[in-house]
Design a protein around this motif. Structure first.
Motif, PDB file in Angstrom:
ATOM      1  N   ASP A   1       0.833  -1.210   0.000  1.00 17.43           N
ATOM      2  CA  ASP A   1       0.000   0.000   0.000  1.00 17.43           C
ATOM      3  C   ASP A   1       0.868   1.262   0.000  1.00 17.43           C
ATOM      4  N   ASP A   2       2.093   1.169   0.529  1.00 17.38           N
ATOM      5  CA  ASP A   2       3.040   2.292   0.390  1.00 17.38           C
ATOM      6  C   ASP A   2       3.287   2.570  -1.095  1.00 17.38           C
TER       7      ASP A   2
ATOM      8  N   ASN B   1       7.743  -3.029   6.862  1.00 17.58           N
ATOM      9  CA  ASN B   1       7.133  -4.189   6.208  1.00 17.58           C
ATOM     10  C   ASN B   1       8.192  -5.203   5.785  1.00 17.58           C
TER      11      ASN B   1
ATOM     12  N   HIS C   1       3.348  -8.707   2.911  1.00 16.48           N
ATOM     13  CA  HIS C   1       3.694  -7.936   1.700  1.00 16.48           C
ATOM     14  C   HIS C   1       4.611  -8.716   0.760  1.00 16.48           C
TER      15      HIS C   1
ATOM     16  N   THR D   1       4.156   6.673   6.450  1.00 19.85           N
ATOM     17  CA  THR D   1       3.324   5.489   6.193  1.00 19.85           C
ATOM     18  C   THR D   1       4.032   4.204   6.633  1.00 19.85           C
TER      19      THR D   1
ATOM     20  N   MET E   1       0.203   7.459   9.292  1.00 18.73           N
ATOM     21  CA  MET E   1      -0.607   6.240   9.311  1.00 18.73           C
ATOM     22  C   MET E   1      -0.114   5.437  10.505  1.00 18.73           C
TER      23      MET E   1
ATOM     24  N   ASN F   1      -4.418  -4.701  14.128  1.00 14.42           N
ATOM     25  CA  ASN F   1      -4.191  -5.694  13.064  1.00 14.42           C
ATOM     26  C   ASN F   1      -2.919  -6.499  13.309  1.00 14.42           C
TER      27      ASN F   1
ATOM     28  N   GLU G   1      -1.633  -1.589  16.051  1.00 10.12           N
ATOM     29  CA  GLU G   1      -1.543  -1.483  14.583  1.00 10.12           C
ATOM     30  C   GLU G   1      -0.079  -1.695  14.191  1.00 10.12           C
ATOM     31  N   TRP G   2       0.157  -2.232  12.991  1.00  8.20           N
ATOM     32  CA  TRP G   2       1.497  -2.672  12.587  1.00  8.20           C
ATOM     33  C   TRP G   2       2.583  -1.595  12.718  1.00  8.20           C
ATOM     34  N   ASN G   3       2.377  -0.416  12.120  1.00  9.04           N
ATOM     35  CA  ASN G   3       3.442   0.600  12.109  1.00  9.04           C
ATOM     36  C   ASN G   3       3.865   0.984  13.522  1.00  9.04           C
TER      37      ASN G   3
ATOM     38  N   LEU H   1      -6.373   2.603  12.178  1.00  3.08           N
ATOM     39  CA  LEU H   1      -7.144   1.566  11.477  1.00  3.08           C
ATOM     40  C   LEU H   1      -8.639   1.829  11.515  1.00  3.08           C
TER      41      LEU H   1
ATOM     42  N   TYR I   1      -1.447  -8.984  -1.875  1.00  3.18           N
ATOM     43  CA  TYR I   1      -2.120  -8.359  -0.717  1.00  3.18           C
ATOM     44  C   TYR I   1      -3.552  -8.916  -0.568  1.00  3.18           C
TER      45      TYR I   1
ATOM     46  N   HIS J   1      -4.181   1.277   3.448  1.00  3.48           N
ATOM     47  CA  HIS J   1      -4.130   2.381   4.408  1.00  3.48           C
ATOM     48  C   HIS J   1      -3.358   3.586   3.872  1.00  3.48           C
ATOM     49  N   ASP J   2      -2.191   3.291   3.292  1.00  4.95           N
ATOM     50  CA  ASP J   2      -1.222   4.365   3.033  1.00  4.95           C
ATOM     51  C   ASP J   2      -1.657   5.379   1.973  1.00  4.95           C
TER      52      ASP J   2
HETATM   53  C1  BDR Z   1       0.223  -0.334   7.955  1.00  6.94           C
HETATM   54  O1  BDR Z   1       1.059  -1.461   8.115  1.00  6.94           O
HETATM   55  C2  BDR Z   1       1.669  -1.814   6.898  1.00  6.94           C
HETATM   56  O2  BDR Z   1       1.635  -3.182   6.682  1.00  6.94           O
HETATM   57  C3  BDR Z   1       0.963  -1.040   5.815  1.00  6.94           C
HETATM   58  O3  BDR Z   1       1.879  -0.667   4.804  1.00  6.94           O
HETATM   59  C4  BDR Z   1       0.397   0.169   6.532  1.00  6.94           C
HETATM   60  O4  BDR Z   1       1.303   1.248   6.528  1.00  6.94           O
HETATM   61  C5  BDR Z   1      -1.186  -0.736   8.303  1.00  6.94           C
HETATM   62  O5  BDR Z   1      -1.246  -1.238   9.594  1.00  6.94           O
END
Ligand code: BDR
Ligand code: CA
Length: 343
Positions: free
Chosen positions: A15-16, A43, A86, A127, A153, A163, A169-171, A204, A239, A255-256
């Motif tokens: 998504d980036d 990622n 990814h 992002t 993000m 997530n 959230e991942w980031n 998210l 994805y 998301h990004d």
């Molecule tokens: C974020 O985590 C990454 O996997 C995506 O690129 C996005 O920036 C979403 O949680």
């Protein structure tokens, strides 16, 4: 009026890649000045995020902007990779190559130099994990006051599940200490100067509503069948498979690009001010973004939390616009005369 200077700090990432392509399209259309890209480990590892960013910029026909390697990993913990999300190299089923060269500067240095080159004007977009930005604010504590705004993000708010863990959230989960440092630095900056703009945190609760479907990939390819769109579609297929494997269906939450669009369209979001901190120690809550929207902590608001978009048709309509922008690249003057030449 000169175009809005923008810096993207990313960890491509599928998504980036959409965010990169969208920003290049806006740059080529003369609406923004994409002044630089910082790559952060997230990622995938740093070497791959750099190589992917360079390759996506190439495919999109970006001019020769600086692309710098930032933080190679989180502040306090080892970097855990998740190739199932990814792909092993961060580009799903797409095979990327590039001849574009990386900038010699560290990513944190690039943040600082671009902010100083455009005082009060630069729009920062993050992002990926905040690891490089955390280094940048350590390098130059004046950074918050130099940015026009910062759009991140990251996190999840209003009880929306995570997530990565049930609450993260991942980031943010990759580097909670970095995300928390951003919260602390902006709190201090705003306590000292109320003119400093609080970052917009897009979590998210909002970004999961940006859903890319196979139908949208078909629309993109029908509008422009180019090496860029074919590679994006190949990446997105991976994805889709990932999202299907975790029970979300054959689609992808992107998301990004939504966050990149919001960064370029201030005022298009509904947000609420809050004091945000990131939980860094909890056994079950590490990486949780904890927002005080009632002022119970009695602290300066250091964040605006994105809740919704003020766009008829919502995130889907925004993705329509992003899709159109990316497909318009093929028609932009000089394209695909790319590979690092000024466009
Ligand atoms: C974020 O985590 C990454 O996997 C995506 O690129 C996005 O920036 C979403 O949680
Ligand atoms: Ca990302």
């Amino acid at each position: 009026m000169s175009p809005l200077p923008v810096l993207l700090d990313c960890d491509p990432g599928i998504d980036d890649a959409l965010a990169i392509a969208y920003l290049v399209a806006e740059h080529r259309a003369g609406r923004i000045d994409l002044t630089g890209v910082v790559c952060t480990a997230g990622n995938v590892g740093l070497e791959d995020t750099v190589a992917n960013a360079l390759a996506w910029l190439d495919l999109a026909g970006a001019p020769a902007i600086p692309v710098a390697a930032g933080a190679p990993g989180p502040i306090a913990v080892p970097h855990v990779l998740t190739p199932e999300t990814h792909g092993p190299r961060g580009a799903g089923h797409a095979e990327l190559t590039t001849t574009r060269a990386v900038d010699a500067r560290d990513g944190a240095r690039l943040w600082v130099e671009l902010a100083r080159a455009h005082p009060g004007e630069l729009v920062g977009i993050v992002t990926g994990p905040s690891s490089s930005l955390a280094r940048a604010v350590a390098l130059d504590p004046a950074l918050p006051g130099l940015l026009a705004r910062l759009v991140v993000m990251g996190g999840t708010f209003r009880g929306h599940p995570g997530n990565t863990t049930p609450v993260s959230e991942w980031n943010v989960d990759v580097d909670p200490e970095a995300a928390d440092r951003i919260c602390r630095v902006w709190e201090d900056a705003r306590a000292a100067d109320t003119a400093v703009v609080a970052p917009l945190w897009c979590g998210l609760n909002l970004t999961e509503r940006a859903v890319w479907t196979p139908e949208r990939s078909r629309v993109l390819l029908a509008a422009a069948d180019t090496p860029l769109t074919r590679a994006l579609v190949d990446a997105l297929r991976f994805y889709f498979e990932f999202h299907e494997s975790v029970g979300e269906g054959y689609l992808a939450q992107v998301h990004d690009p939504l966050v990149a669009w919001l960064a370029l369209h201030p005022g298009s979001e509904v947000s609420e001010p809050a004091h945000v901190r990131v939980e860094c120690t909890g056994e079950y809550t590490r990486g949780m973004t904890v927002a005080d929207v009632r002022g119970q902590r009695g602290r300066v608001e250091n964040a605006a939390i994105a809740i919704d978009v003020l766009v008829p048709g919502g995130p889907d309509a925004i993705l329509d616009e992003i899709c159109a922008a990316i497909s318009s690249l093929a028609a932009s003057p000089g394209w695909p005369d790319r590979v690092g030449r000024p466009g």
